[in-house]
Design an enzyme around this catalytic site. Structure first.
Site, PDB file in Angstrom:
ATOM      1  N   LEU A  79      -5.104 -16.835   4.224  1.00 42.68           N
ATOM      2  CA  LEU A  79      -5.661 -16.391   2.935  1.00 42.68           C
ATOM      3  C   LEU A  79      -4.865 -17.006   1.779  1.00 42.68           C
ATOM      4  O   LEU A  79      -5.433 -17.548   0.827  1.00 42.68           O
ATOM      5  CB  LEU A  79      -5.632 -14.860   2.847  1.00 42.68           C
ATOM      6  CG  LEU A  79      -6.651 -14.134   3.728  1.00 42.68           C
ATOM      7  CD1 LEU A  79      -6.333 -12.637   3.783  1.00 42.68           C
ATOM      8  CD2 LEU A  79      -8.065 -14.347   3.208  1.00 42.68           C
TER       9      LEU A  79
ATOM     10  N   CYS B  39       2.922  -8.834  -0.116  1.00 44.25           N
ATOM     11  CA  CYS B  39       2.904  -9.346   1.265  1.00 44.25           C
ATOM     12  C   CYS B  39       2.746 -10.853   1.458  1.00 44.25           C
ATOM     13  O   CYS B  39       3.369 -11.394   2.364  1.00 44.25           O
ATOM     14  CB  CYS B  39       1.826  -8.619   2.051  1.00 44.25           C
ATOM     15  SG  CYS B  39       2.225  -6.868   2.228  1.00 44.25           S
TER      16      CYS B  39
END
Ligand code: NAD
Ligand code: UGA
Length: 480
Positions: free
Chosen positions: A223, A272
């Protein structure tokens, strides 16, 4: 009825358990944390985090079969299934500092579970962890002298902040990894049964433990890589006259690529992406794969460059100095619909501008308290102003740093009239109507698009000479 416990009442633990409690009314769900203030907030009307839909969900389940407490010892003793969702930040000291995951909270939890357990339990890794952490967990748990058996399951969380409740209600998939042994598979099935209350079976994937752990790190890396890829292309768009939105649309129409996660920006943030990629890099280095490590590390380097490039563009456009200039920053959260500012690129931009001695005014509909806490110790001229109109009043520039819909809906005519002229807008999220802003009188700079200005700064002239027309980009040396 099962007693489900979650250790760690953070962005993951709180919402996940609220969703489980909602769909599994026969189970008792308890969430514990060492942070007393956080637990008190979960018990109050003002939850410690903002997530769309979360207030309603917690109100409907809390006190029925969802409970928040600091009573860790008793809660562990009573639990059948323990989800562990404590924080696993990047290590800041010693071996692996700056890359490896800091597993101290994780290990402390494992030891606490052993200490306080008197019955066998399933321990579920919800936190994002390096591959093969389950092995260490198993060793710590099996070191008990009570003859207790523990099964360790990997069940990484894929929700994104700002859409956490929706993502958990309708996940693309739920991943459950376990040992191939009969007891391992029985534990996998118990966890599957929880999610099967509301997730279609075909979306519940079962894997081995290591695939479960690695799939989480890999998904975040893929991602983040998409964001860095489109941001790299954005840089090229700005100097060639191509428009990154048009390029992204054209790329995304290819069904093999798909349209999502191709928005050019000031870079990715959040707690994250960076930490998980650095963790992946460290793992690759540790397993003797330096080329693989370098490949993924570049995703993070590109992101840092994108943030720095945005500030450099602001300074260059504003006649090479922002010292003593009031600059309104719209957005502190790392993305819209969250109060979270962890690793927010907005704060990185803010810090750089403060270093340049700008007078920074930060505005955000939900994240000002978190921004204030994060920037508290920073020496410099920062004001926190919830009203964006007041933030922009008397400013030389506005920079859009978070894509809150509120910012796109503002009256930019009124903002323009209240600002110092020439007035600048730097749209770090490409969410405004740039032509309309230009028509109002603004000098408009976006990500991955040629600027729309009412003049050229010397730097822009230098950048654009050799090119065809102002605003249409420049040609490479081989084409002239
Ligand atoms: P967080 O910091 O919001 O929450 C973690 C909580 O654990 C804190 O409240 C902390 O006080 C508590 N804690 C730490 N040690 C403890 C202990 N020994 N006993 C009891 N409580 C303890 O973190 P988060 O954002 O919820 O993330 C948790 C994990 O989930 C991380 O591994 C993260 O990578 C992963 N994750 C996060 C997200 C996200 O969007 N935030 C999404 C998917 C996965
Ligand atoms: C991300 C993943 O999307 C989740 O699947 C994962 O569970 C989570 O990390 C995690 O492990 O913590 P999150 O960081 O909450 O979720 O939010 P994202 O929507 O992924 O956005 C991350 C950052 O990338 C934001 O700063 C966002 O603005 C930026 N972004 C995202 C872009 O700049 N462009 C895009 O096209 C998409």
């Amino acid at each position: 009825m099962a007693n489900i416990l979650c250790i760690g009442a953070g962005f993951v633990g709180g919402p996940t358990m609220a969703v489980i409690a909602q769909h599994c009314p026969e189970h008792r769900v308890v969430v514990v944390d060492v942070d007393r203030e956080k637990v008190a907030a979960w018990q109050s009307e003002e939850l410690p985090i903002y997530e769309p839909g979360l207030d309603e969900l917690v109100r409907a389940t809390r006190g029925r079969n969802l409970f928040f407490t600091t009573e860790i010892e008793r809660s562990i003793a009573e639990a059948d299934i323990i989800f562990v969702s404590v924080n696993t930040p990047t290590k800041t000291f010693g071996q692996g500092a700056g890359k490896a995951a800091d597993l101290q909270y994780w290990e402390a939890t494992a030891r606490r579970i052993v200490e306080c357990s008197f019955t066998p339990k399933i321990v579920v890794e919800k936190s994002t962890l390096p591959v093969r952490t389950a092995e260490a967990m198993e060793r710590i748990l099996s070191s008990n002298d009570k003859g207790l058996e523990f099964e360790v399951i990997s069940n990484p969380e894929f929700m994104a902040e700002g859409s956490a409740v929706k993502d958990m209600q309708q996940p693309d998939r739920v991943l459950i990894g376990g040992r191939p042994t009969p007891s391992g598979q029985r534990a996998v099935q118990e966890v599957v049964d929880i999610f099967a209350h509301w997730v279609p079976r075909e979306r519940i994937l079962t894997t081995n433990l290591w695939s479960g752990e690695l799939a989480k790190l890999a998904a975040n890396a893929f991602l983040a890589q998409r964001v860095s890829s489109i941001n790299a292309i954005a840089g090229l768009c700005e100097v060639t006259g191509a428009d990154v939105s048009e390029v992204a649309h054209a790329i995304g129409c290819d069904s093999r690529i798909g349209p999502r996660f191709l928005s050019a920006s000031i870079g990715f943030g959040g707690s994250c992406f960076e930490k998980d990629i650095l963790n992946l890099v460290y793992l690759c280095e540790s397993y003797g794969l330096p080329e693989v490590a370098a490949y993924w590390e570049q995703v993070v380097s590109m992101n840092a460059y994108q943030q720095m490039r945005f500030v450099s563009k602001m300074i260059a456009a504003m006649f090479n100095t922002v010292a003593n200039k009031r600059i309104a920053l719209f957005g502190a959260a790392f993305k819209a619909h969250t109060s979270d500012t962890r690793q927010s690129p907005a704060l990185a931009v803010c810090r750089r501008l403060v270093q340049e001695r700008a007078q920074v005014v930060l505005s955000d509909p939900r994240a000002l308290a978190s921004a204030r806490a994060a920037l508290g110790g920073l020496a410099g001229d920062i004001t926190f102003e919830p009203d964006p109109h007041l933030a922009a009043c008397g400013a030389h520039a506005i920079a859009i740093l978070t894509e809150w819909p509120e910012f796109a809906a503002l009256d930019y005519g009124a903002l323009y009239r209240s600002m110092v002229h020439p007035a600048f807008i730097f749209d770090g999220r490409n969410v405004l109507d740039h032509r309309a802003l230009h028509a109002l009188g603004f000098n408009v700079y976006a990500v991955g698009r040629s600027p729309l200005t009412h003049f050229q700064t010397p730097l822009e002239q230098a950048l654009l000479t050799g090119g065809p027309q102002r605003g249409e980009g420049r040609s490479p040396s081989w084409a002239s």
